[in-house]
Scaffold this active site. Sequence first.
Site, mmCIF file in Angstrom:
data_model
loop_
_atom_site.group_PDB
_atom_site.id
_atom_site.type_symbol
_atom_site.label_atom_id
_atom_site.label_comp_id
_atom_site.label_asym_id
_atom_site.label_seq_id
_atom_site.Cartn_x
_atom_site.Cartn_y
_atom_site.Cartn_z
ATOM 1 N N SER A 149 0.618 -1.264 -0.043
ATOM 2 C CA SER A 149 0.006 0.078 0.072
ATOM 3 C C SER A 149 1.058 1.315 0.046
ATOM 4 C CB SER A 149 -0.926 0.174 1.108
ATOM 5 O OG SER A 149 -1.440 1.243 1.421
ATOM 6 N N TYR A 163 -1.580 -0.972 10.453
ATOM 7 C CA TYR A 163 -1.586 -1.046 8.932
ATOM 8 C C TYR A 163 -0.452 -0.510 8.221
ATOM 9 C CZ TYR A 163 -3.627 -0.930 4.150
ATOM 10 O OH TYR A 163 -3.845 -0.885 2.630
#
Length: 256
Positions: A149, A163
């Site tokens: 990401s 995350y």
Amino acid sequence: MNMNDLFSLQGRVALVTGGSRGIGRMIAAGFLAQGARVYISARKAAACDETARELSSIGPCVSLPADVSSVAGAQALAAAFAAREGKLDILVNNAGAAWGAPFDEFPESGWDKVVDLNLKAPFFLTQALSAQLRLAAQTRPAKVINIASIDGISVNPQETYSYAASKAGLIQLTRRMALRLVKDNIVVSAIAPGAFASDMNRTARDQADEVIKHIPAGRIGRDEDMAGAAIYLASTAGDYVVGSTLVVDGGVTHAR
């Protein structure tokens, strides 16, 4: 050089985790369109089965429901795949989770769930499928594509501590795995997506008009943007891309 075959996946076998929806589904559909036989996996069996049925209109797609958040789960998926196929040309480690909470309230469970699925699972599933990948690599490079990401590259203002850390770790893990596995003709790379509409990125899905204000390209990602990036890395065209992370974000990381 046969340019017609450069991006072809004809005759190749792929496994995409988290393939029932979102980015995983985009990638699976793209692989099918390029001629691959695709297995998709997801924790929710009914959703995985339904997506496989829908994608079968494009090409051969098989559902292998599994929870890869534990080593045992990753090994179970590898065994289920090995019972059906002798070799694996392309593994896409896409299954992931996110957790957001204020710093003072962020729980240990928010670390364990996210790190187990986003960071540990790609390693242990690749390890569990190494025999099938090495068999495919006897004739041409096998591929492992980790879905990271942009939050692992630049800082998102949201308080998604585990995350961001897991995705940054996955980018580094990609480099480390790549250096080892290229010796076995297994090419490891990664994709760092930006804003794509999905159940995980509900903001991009439900508030696209607001999100695009922060994207230099002026739009959120489309299915073909993600499919194209994955096809490039999975095909002969990406054989020399070792350990790199392809950023697919419309320019966001350059503007943050």
